[in-house]
Design a protein around this motif. Structure first.
Motif, PDB file in Angstrom:
ATOM      1  N   ALA A  25      84.259  53.636  57.727  1.00 27.82           N
ATOM      2  CA  ALA A  25      85.665  53.731  58.136  1.00 27.82           C
ATOM      3  C   ALA A  25      86.496  52.653  57.444  1.00 27.82           C
ATOM      4  CB  ALA A  25      85.784  53.599  59.653  1.00 27.82           C
ATOM      5  N   ARG A  26      85.991  51.425  57.416  1.00 28.21           N
ATOM      6  CA  ARG A  26      86.726  50.353  56.747  1.00 28.21           C
ATOM      7  C   ARG A  26      86.780  50.582  55.238  1.00 28.21           C
ATOM      8  NH1 ARG A  26      84.280  45.463  57.329  1.00 28.21           N
ATOM      9  NH2 ARG A  26      82.348  46.389  58.071  1.00 28.21           N
ATOM     10  N   GLY A  27      85.724  51.159  54.668  1.00 26.28           N
ATOM     11  CA  GLY A  27      85.713  51.488  53.244  1.00 26.28           C
ATOM     12  C   GLY A  27      86.772  52.521  52.900  1.00 26.28           C
ATOM     13  N   ILE A  28      86.900  53.537  53.746  1.00 26.83           N
ATOM     14  CA  ILE A  28      87.912  54.574  53.525  1.00 26.83           C
ATOM     15  C   ILE A  28      89.312  53.978  53.626  1.00 26.83           C
ATOM     16  CG2 ILE A  28      88.931  56.678  54.494  1.00 26.83           C
ATOM     17  CD1 ILE A  28      86.019  57.467  55.309  1.00 26.83           C
ATOM     18  N   LEU A  29      89.568  53.212  54.679  1.00 28.20           N
ATOM     19  CA  LEU A  29      90.884  52.595  54.845  1.00 28.20           C
ATOM     20  C   LEU A  29      91.209  51.671  53.676  1.00 28.20           C
ATOM     21  CD1 LEU A  29      90.785  51.779  58.660  1.00 28.20           C
ATOM     22  CD2 LEU A  29      92.201  53.499  57.526  1.00 28.20           C
ATOM     23  N   THR A  30      90.243  50.887  53.255  1.00 25.63           N
ATOM     24  CA  THR A  30      90.452  49.973  52.136  1.00 25.63           C
ATOM     25  C   THR A  30      90.760  50.736  50.863  1.00 25.63           C
ATOM     26  OG1 THR A  30      88.984  48.343  53.142  1.00 25.63           O
ATOM     27  CG2 THR A  30      89.393  48.117  50.794  1.00 25.63           C
ATOM     28  N   THR A  31      90.078  51.851  50.658  1.00 26.10           N
ATOM     29  CA  THR A  31      90.321  52.664  49.471  1.00 26.10           C
ATOM     30  C   THR A  31      91.736  53.219  49.481  1.00 26.10           C
ATOM     31  OG1 THR A  31      87.979  53.249  49.455  1.00 26.10           O
ATOM     32  CG2 THR A  31      89.419  54.571  48.081  1.00 26.10           C
ATOM     33  N   PHE A  32      92.207  53.698  50.631  1.00 24.55           N
ATOM     34  CA  PHE A  32      93.587  54.171  50.745  1.00 24.55           C
ATOM     35  C   PHE A  32      94.569  53.079  50.326  1.00 24.55           C
ATOM     36  CE2 PHE A  32      92.529  57.759  53.644  1.00 24.55           C
ATOM     37  CZ  PHE A  32      93.428  58.707  53.176  1.00 24.55           C
ATOM     38  N   LEU A  33      94.274  51.849  50.707  1.00 24.43           N
ATOM     39  CA  LEU A  33      95.205  50.746  50.480  1.00 24.43           C
ATOM     40  C   LEU A  33      95.145  50.146  49.085  1.00 24.43           C
ATOM     41  CD1 LEU A  33      94.673  48.938  53.896  1.00 24.43           C
ATOM     42  CD2 LEU A  33      96.688  50.251  53.190  1.00 24.43           C
ATOM     43  N   THR A  34      94.040  50.319  48.364  1.00 23.47           N
ATOM     44  CA  THR A  34      93.875  49.557  47.119  1.00 23.47           C
ATOM     45  C   THR A  34      93.627  50.373  45.857  1.00 23.47           C
ATOM     46  OG1 THR A  34      91.485  49.273  47.444  1.00 23.47           O
ATOM     47  CG2 THR A  34      92.937  47.561  48.377  1.00 23.47           C
ATOM     48  N   GLN A  35      93.361  51.656  45.965  1.00 22.59           N
ATOM     49  CA  GLN A  35      92.925  52.402  44.779  1.00 22.59           C
ATOM     50  C   GLN A  35      93.890  53.524  44.402  1.00 22.59           C
ATOM     51  OE1 GLN A  35      90.151  51.119  43.215  1.00 22.59           O
ATOM     52  NE2 GLN A  35      90.284  49.636  44.875  1.00 22.59           N
ATOM     53  N   ASN A  36      93.786  53.946  43.128  1.00 22.48           N
ATOM     54  CA  ASN A  36      94.581  55.093  42.683  1.00 22.48           C
ATOM     55  C   ASN A  36      93.860  56.389  43.061  1.00 22.48           C
ATOM     56  OD1 ASN A  36      92.660  55.782  40.648  1.00 22.48           O
ATOM     57  ND2 ASN A  36      93.579  54.292  39.264  1.00 22.48           N
ATOM     58  N   ASN A  37      94.508  57.508  42.873  1.00 19.40           N
ATOM     59  CA  ASN A  37      93.965  58.794  43.341  1.00 19.40           C
ATOM     60  C   ASN A  37      92.628  59.174  42.717  1.00 19.40           C
ATOM     61  OD1 ASN A  37      96.075  59.167  45.071  1.00 19.40           O
ATOM     62  ND2 ASN A  37      97.233  60.480  43.697  1.00 19.40           N
ATOM     63  N   SER A  38      92.443  58.943  41.419  1.00 17.41           N
ATOM     64  CA  SER A  38      91.183  59.359  40.793  1.00 17.41           C
ATOM     65  C   SER A  38      90.011  58.520  41.301  1.00 17.41           C
ATOM     66  CB  SER A  38      91.282  59.296  39.268  1.00 17.41           C
ATOM     67  OG  SER A  38      91.558  57.974  38.841  1.00 17.41           O
ATOM     68  N   SER A  39      90.202  57.233  41.442  1.00 20.52           N
ATOM     69  CA  SER A  39      89.149  56.375  41.982  1.00 20.52           C
ATOM     70  C   SER A  39      88.889  56.704  43.446  1.00 20.52           C
ATOM     71  CB  SER A  39      89.543  54.900  41.867  1.00 20.52           C
ATOM     72  OG  SER A  39      89.723  54.539  40.533  1.00 20.52           O
ATOM     73  N   PHE A  40      89.942  56.995  44.154  1.00 20.86           N
ATOM     74  CA  PHE A  40      89.860  57.307  45.573  1.00 20.86           C
ATOM     75  C   PHE A  40      88.933  58.499  45.812  1.00 20.86           C
ATOM     76  CE2 PHE A  40      91.505  59.650  49.233  1.00 20.86           C
ATOM     77  CZ  PHE A  40      91.524  58.660  50.199  1.00 20.86           C
ATOM     78  N   LYS A  41      89.141  59.565  45.069  1.00 19.59           N
ATOM     79  CA  LYS A  41      88.373  60.789  45.268  1.00 19.59           C
ATOM     80  C   LYS A  41      86.883  60.589  44.970  1.00 19.59           C
ATOM     81  CE  LYS A  41      88.233  65.614  43.929  1.00 19.59           C
ATOM     82  NZ  LYS A  41      88.763  66.654  43.079  1.00 19.59           N
ATOM     83  N   SER A  42      86.554  59.933  43.875  1.00 23.76           N
ATOM     84  CA  SER A  42      85.138  59.762  43.525  1.00 23.76           C
ATOM     85  C   SER A  42      84.426  58.831  44.505  1.00 23.76           C
ATOM     86  CB  SER A  42      84.982  59.266  42.086  1.00 23.76           C
ATOM     87  OG  SER A  42      85.597  58.015  41.914  1.00 23.76           O
ATOM     88  N   PHE A  43      85.102  57.793  44.973  1.00 23.49           N
ATOM     89  CA  PHE A  43      84.484  56.878  45.924  1.00 23.49           C
ATOM     90  C   PHE A  43      84.273  57.555  47.271  1.00 23.49           C
ATOM     91  CE2 PHE A  43      84.781  53.254  48.990  1.00 23.49           C
ATOM     92  CZ  PHE A  43      83.585  52.659  48.653  1.00 23.49           C
ATOM     93  N   LEU A  44      85.259  58.332  47.740  1.00 23.20           N
ATOM     94  CA  LEU A  44      85.096  59.026  49.010  1.00 23.20           C
ATOM     95  C   LEU A  44      83.966  60.043  48.952  1.00 23.20           C
ATOM     96  CD1 LEU A  44      88.630  59.627  50.521  1.00 23.20           C
ATOM     97  CD2 LEU A  44      87.011  57.799  50.949  1.00 23.20           C
ATOM     98  N   SER A  45      83.798  60.681  47.810  1.00 25.81           N
ATOM     99  CA  SER A  45      82.679  61.619  47.661  1.00 25.81           C
ATOM    100  C   SER A  45      81.352  60.892  47.825  1.00 25.81           C
ATOM    101  CB  SER A  45      82.733  62.291  46.289  1.00 25.81           C
ATOM    102  OG  SER A  45      83.864  63.117  46.203  1.00 25.81           O
ATOM    103  N   LYS A  46      81.278  59.687  47.297  1.00 25.59           N
ATOM    104  CA  LYS A  46      80.054  58.896  47.427  1.00 25.59           C
ATOM    105  C   LYS A  46      79.845  58.445  48.870  1.00 25.59           C
ATOM    106  CE  LYS A  46      78.397  56.282  44.025  1.00 25.59           C
ATOM    107  NZ  LYS A  46      78.213  55.168  43.089  1.00 25.59           N
TER     108      LYS A  46
END
Length: 112
Positions: A25-46
Motif C-alpha cells: 500500500a505504501r509502495g503504491i501511494l509512493t509511486t503515485f506521488l513520485t513517478q511518471n506514468n510509464s514507470s508507474f505502470k510497470s512497477f504496479l504490475s510487479k
C-alpha cells in the motif's frame, strides 16, 4: 486505455495497520506521488504479483523491486518518510463515508 482517465486508490485494510503489513500500500501511494506514468505502470504490475507480496512479507526491502526508469531516489525518500496516518485516513474514509466494511473492495466512478 484513454489519456483522459484518472485512477486513484484508497486503502481499506481489514487488519491492524502496521509498517510490516502495509509495504505494498505504501509502495503504491509512493509511486503515485513520485513517478511518471510509464514507470508507474510497470512497477504496479510487479507489485501486483503474489510472489512479490510473499517476498515483502518475508522481509525483502521494496527497493529490490524498483523497475528501470523509476526515480529511485525520490521513491526511496518518500517511501521511508510516508507515515501510516494516510492509510488510516483512507480506512476511515472508506468505512465512514463509503460505508464499506473493513477489507471490503469497491469501485467508485465519477464518469460522464
Amino acid at each position: 486505455t484513454s489519456s483522459h482517465t484518472r485512477v486513484g486508490i484508497l486503502n481499506n485494510p481489514s487488519s491492524k495497520i502496521k509498517e510490516d503489513n502495509t509495504a505494498i500500500a505504501r509502495g503504491i501511494l509512493t509511486t503515485f506521488l513520485t513517478q511518471n506514468n510509464s514507470s508507474f505502470k510497470s512497477f504496479l504490475s510487479k507489485l501486483a504479483k503474489e510472489e512479490t507480496a510473499k517476498s515483502l512479507a518475508a522481509g525483502t526491502k521494496i527497493a529490490k523491486f524498483l523497475t528501470p526508469g523509476m526515480d529511485d531516489d525520490a521513491f526511496e525518500k518518500k517511501y521511508n518518510t510516508l507515515g501510516l496516518d494516510i492509510i488510516k485516513t483512507h480506512q476511515m474514509f472508506c468505512q465512514e463515508v463509503l460505508k464499506l466494511l473493513p477489507g471490503q473492495m469497491a469501485v467508485v466512478s465519477n464518469g460522464r
